[in-house]
Design a protein around this motif. Sequence first.
Motif, PDB file in Angstrom:
ATOM      1  N   LEU A 178       0.813  -1.211   0.000  1.00  0.00           N
ATOM      2  CA  LEU A 178       0.000   0.000   0.000  1.00  0.00           C
ATOM      3  C   LEU A 178       0.851   1.267   0.000  1.00  0.00           C
ATOM      4  CD1 LEU A 178      -2.730   1.483   0.278  1.00  0.00           C
ATOM      5  CD2 LEU A 178      -2.577   1.098   2.759  1.00  0.00           C
ATOM      6  N   SER A 179       1.894   1.299   0.818  1.00  0.00           N
ATOM      7  CA  SER A 179       2.740   2.493   0.893  1.00  0.00           C
ATOM      8  C   SER A 179       3.374   2.813  -0.450  1.00  0.00           C
ATOM      9  CB  SER A 179       3.832   2.303   1.947  1.00  0.00           C
ATOM     10  OG  SER A 179       3.281   2.137   3.230  1.00  0.00           O
ATOM     11  N   ILE A 180       3.787   1.780  -1.184  1.00  0.00           N
ATOM     12  CA  ILE A 180       4.414   2.008  -2.484  1.00  0.00           C
ATOM     13  C   ILE A 180       3.371   2.439  -3.511  1.00  0.00           C
ATOM     14  CG2 ILE A 180       5.799   1.002  -4.314  1.00  0.00           C
ATOM     15  CD1 ILE A 180       7.283   1.360  -1.665  1.00  0.00           C
ATOM     16  N   LEU A 181       2.213   1.806  -3.508  1.00  0.00           N
ATOM     17  CA  LEU A 181       1.151   2.224  -4.432  1.00  0.00           C
ATOM     18  C   LEU A 181       0.784   3.679  -4.204  1.00  0.00           C
ATOM     19  CD1 LEU A 181      -1.135  -0.946  -4.222  1.00  0.00           C
ATOM     20  CD2 LEU A 181       0.364  -0.296  -6.118  1.00  0.00           C
ATOM     21  N   TYR A 182       0.715   4.066  -2.945  1.00  0.00           N
ATOM     22  CA  TYR A 182       0.438   5.464  -2.587  1.00  0.00           C
ATOM     23  C   TYR A 182       1.544   6.381  -3.086  1.00  0.00           C
ATOM     24  CZ  TYR A 182       0.662   9.406   0.790  1.00  0.00           C
ATOM     25  OH  TYR A 182       0.786  10.622   1.387  1.00  0.00           O
ATOM     26  N   SER A 183       2.793   5.935  -2.967  1.00  0.00           N
ATOM     27  CA  SER A 183       3.933   6.793  -3.305  1.00  0.00           C
ATOM     28  C   SER A 183       4.052   7.042  -4.803  1.00  0.00           C
ATOM     29  CB  SER A 183       5.234   6.183  -2.774  1.00  0.00           C
ATOM     30  OG  SER A 183       5.642   5.068  -3.542  1.00  0.00           O
ATOM     31  N   VAL A 184       3.488   6.159  -5.652  1.00  0.00           N
ATOM     32  CA  VAL A 184       3.612   6.358  -7.097  1.00  0.00           C
ATOM     33  C   VAL A 184       2.382   7.043  -7.694  1.00  0.00           C
ATOM     34  CG1 VAL A 184       5.170   4.404  -7.342  1.00  0.00           C
ATOM     35  CG2 VAL A 184       2.712   4.058  -7.722  1.00  0.00           C
ATOM     36  N   CYS A 185       1.428   7.413  -6.860  1.00  0.00           N
ATOM     37  CA  CYS A 185       0.261   8.142  -7.370  1.00  0.00           C
ATOM     38  C   CYS A 185       0.724   9.410  -8.094  1.00  0.00           C
ATOM     39  CB  CYS A 185      -0.677   8.520  -6.226  1.00  0.00           C
ATOM     40  SG  CYS A 185      -1.729   7.186  -5.641  1.00  0.00           S
ATOM     41  N   GLY A 186       0.220   9.604  -9.300  1.00  0.00           N
ATOM     42  CA  GLY A 186       0.580  10.785 -10.073  1.00  0.00           C
ATOM     43  C   GLY A 186       1.871  10.649 -10.852  1.00  0.00           C
ATOM     44  N   SER A 187       2.533   9.489 -10.740  1.00  0.00           N
ATOM     45  CA  SER A 187       3.791   9.272 -11.454  1.00  0.00           C
ATOM     46  C   SER A 187       3.547   8.379 -12.670  1.00  0.00           C
ATOM     47  CB  SER A 187       4.813   8.604 -10.530  1.00  0.00           C
ATOM     48  OG  SER A 187       4.555   7.213 -10.426  1.00  0.00           O
ATOM     49  N   PRO A 188       4.550   8.230 -13.544  1.00  0.00           N
ATOM     50  CA  PRO A 188       4.391   7.337 -14.704  1.00  0.00           C
ATOM     51  C   PRO A 188       4.193   5.877 -14.312  1.00  0.00           C
ATOM     52  CG  PRO A 188       6.219   8.859 -15.055  1.00  0.00           C
ATOM     53  CD  PRO A 188       5.815   9.012 -13.626  1.00  0.00           C
ATOM     54  N   SER A 189       4.446   5.538 -13.045  1.00  0.00           N
ATOM     55  CA  SER A 189       4.295   4.146 -12.599  1.00  0.00           C
ATOM     56  C   SER A 189       2.915   3.842 -12.029  1.00  0.00           C
ATOM     57  CB  SER A 189       5.363   3.821 -11.548  1.00  0.00           C
ATOM     58  OG  SER A 189       6.658   4.013 -12.054  1.00  0.00           O
ATOM     59  N   GLN A 190       2.038   4.842 -11.935  1.00  0.00           N
ATOM     60  CA  GLN A 190       0.708   4.601 -11.377  1.00  0.00           C
ATOM     61  C   GLN A 190      -0.117   3.762 -12.345  1.00  0.00           C
ATOM     62  OE1 GLN A 190      -1.538   8.052 -10.107  1.00  0.00           O
ATOM     63  NE2 GLN A 190      -3.474   6.933 -10.145  1.00  0.00           N
ATOM     64  N   MET A 191      -0.723   2.695 -11.841  1.00  0.00           N
ATOM     65  CA  MET A 191      -1.542   1.810 -12.663  1.00  0.00           C
ATOM     66  C   MET A 191      -2.959   2.344 -12.828  1.00  0.00           C
ATOM     67  SD  MET A 191      -0.552  -1.951 -11.198  1.00  0.00           S
ATOM     68  CE  MET A 191      -0.777  -1.462  -9.481  1.00  0.00           C
ATOM     69  N   ASP A 192      -3.594   1.931 -13.906  1.00  0.00           N
ATOM     70  CA  ASP A 192      -5.026   2.130 -14.094  1.00  0.00           C
ATOM     71  C   ASP A 192      -5.734   0.972 -13.407  1.00  0.00           C
ATOM     72  OD1 ASP A 192      -7.609   2.566 -14.900  1.00  0.00           O
ATOM     73  OD2 ASP A 192      -7.233   2.260 -17.033  1.00  0.00           O
ATOM     74  N   THR A 193      -6.518   1.261 -12.385  1.00  0.00           N
ATOM     75  CA  THR A 193      -7.161   0.197 -11.602  1.00  0.00           C
ATOM     76  C   THR A 193      -8.577  -0.130 -12.078  1.00  0.00           C
ATOM     77  OG1 THR A 193      -8.013   1.817 -10.018  1.00  0.00           O
ATOM     78  CG2 THR A 193      -5.851   0.855  -9.548  1.00  0.00           C
ATOM     79  N   LYS A 194      -9.093   0.583 -13.040  1.00  0.00           N
ATOM     80  CA  LYS A 194     -10.481   0.405 -13.465  1.00  0.00           C
ATOM     81  C   LYS A 194     -10.720  -1.023 -13.961  1.00  0.00           C
ATOM     82  CE  LYS A 194     -14.085   2.360 -16.420  1.00  0.00           C
ATOM     83  NZ  LYS A 194     -14.417   3.403 -17.433  1.00  0.00           N
ATOM     84  N   GLY A 195     -11.729  -1.671 -13.382  1.00  0.00           N
ATOM     85  CA  GLY A 195     -12.116  -3.005 -13.801  1.00  0.00           C
ATOM     86  C   GLY A 195     -11.161  -4.099 -13.365  1.00  0.00           C
ATOM     87  N   LYS A 196     -10.318  -3.803 -12.378  1.00  0.00           N
ATOM     88  CA  LYS A 196      -9.317  -4.772 -11.949  1.00  0.00           C
ATOM     89  C   LYS A 196      -9.523  -5.181 -10.490  1.00  0.00           C
ATOM     90  CE  LYS A 196      -6.128  -2.992 -15.378  1.00  0.00           C
ATOM     91  NZ  LYS A 196      -4.834  -2.336 -15.681  1.00  0.00           N
ATOM     92  N   VAL A 197      -8.838  -6.220 -10.099  1.00  0.00           N
ATOM     93  CA  VAL A 197      -8.874  -6.715  -8.722  1.00  0.00           C
ATOM     94  C   VAL A 197      -7.604  -6.217  -8.044  1.00  0.00           C
ATOM     95  CG1 VAL A 197      -8.851  -8.756  -7.245  1.00  0.00           C
ATOM     96  CG2 VAL A 197     -10.228  -8.739  -9.351  1.00  0.00           C
ATOM     97  N   LEU A 198      -7.766  -5.366  -7.037  1.00  0.00           N
ATOM     98  CA  LEU A 198      -6.626  -4.739  -6.379  1.00  0.00           C
ATOM     99  C   LEU A 198      -6.264  -5.480  -5.102  1.00  0.00           C
ATOM    100  CD1 LEU A 198      -4.593  -2.360  -6.139  1.00  0.00           C
ATOM    101  CD2 LEU A 198      -6.382  -1.117  -4.883  1.00  0.00           C
ATOM    102  N   PHE A 199      -4.994  -5.839  -4.977  1.00  0.00           N
ATOM    103  CA  PHE A 199      -4.449  -6.439  -3.761  1.00  0.00           C
ATOM    104  C   PHE A 199      -3.594  -5.404  -3.036  1.00  0.00           C
ATOM    105  CE2 PHE A 199      -0.617  -8.236  -1.797  1.00  0.00           C
ATOM    106  CZ  PHE A 199      -1.192  -9.002  -0.791  1.00  0.00           C
ATOM    107  N   ILE A 200      -3.776  -5.291  -1.705  1.00  0.00           N
ATOM    108  CA  ILE A 200      -2.944  -4.395  -0.893  1.00  0.00           C
ATOM    109  C   ILE A 200      -2.494  -5.119   0.370  1.00  0.00           C
ATOM    110  CG2 ILE A 200      -3.970  -2.241  -1.749  1.00  0.00           C
ATOM    111  CD1 ILE A 200      -5.632  -2.139   0.837  1.00  0.00           C
TER     112      ILE A 200
END
Length: 298
Positions: A178-200
């Motif tokens: 979760l901390s890493i997913l949060y840290s890449v928000c707004g960066s080129p590494s942020q994933m598109d989560t629409k229609g996906k199954v998210l694991f944290i």
Amino acid sequence: MILPPYLTKGARIGIVATARKISMREIKGAIEWMHEQGFKTVLGETIEKEAHQFAGTDLMRSEDLQRLLDDNTIDAIWCARGGYGTVRIIDALDFTEFKKHPKWIIGYSDVTILHSHIHKMGIATLHGPMAIDLLNTILVARNTLHNALIGKSIQYKLKPVSYNRKGKGNGQLIGGNLSILYSVCGSPSQMDTKGKVLFIEDLDEYLYHIDRMLQNMKRSGMLENLEALIVGGMTKMHDNTIPFGKTAEEIILDTVKEYDYPVVFEFPAGHVEANHTLLLGREVEVDVSADKVNVIYK
């Protein structure tokens, strides 16, 4: 989604430290285990390197990982440990050759930056134990790493817990720490989560930090259109002298209360001894009811 080739006997696994420093002593047992499975290992130059807390300078670590990404005799890349530091080298990497000849990237925690970045290239990765903690992982979970590497089917049928949210969902499995997913928000590494199954999952965080990270991801639209949410180990959470007032599980449920998708808690992955391997990028079906929790790869 492109699946890298599965491994066969004699496959070569490169071991690299992309973040915190590590010694041979700490990974000797994991290397022996891989050899017992019939694989060969190739040590990166960052093993035993040291630059303060890191496994060598940013340049050393990026060049070491780049060599393994470009080496077509290497069949998988296994991160030796996490900690912090992979984000410092991600933009220095050239994935041109990797995209032509994909190979499995293995790890979790800080390695989430690689999972997230590579997912955007349409290539699957493995969220699983790293060399430093492989032998601290229970045998049944350790075996899921081997099974994932050789292409053997992995399915998860779990006992339900009281705070699960019922429902069904289908989509690509994505996510990580979760901390890493949060840290890449707004960066080129942020994933598109629409229609996906998210694991944290996460480790050693204050409860208000968990709330802050989830609120940011919610405001970024990352939690709105999921097919399902899977929560792994929320391990060693902390609270302040004045309590936050909710557990990590309650914070998560409160954050996503307006959305209509299933939520699974206590999934055996993350900073836990039962750190089962997940094939990120693969399609899964999530079915949560009062008497069962199934996460089935399609």
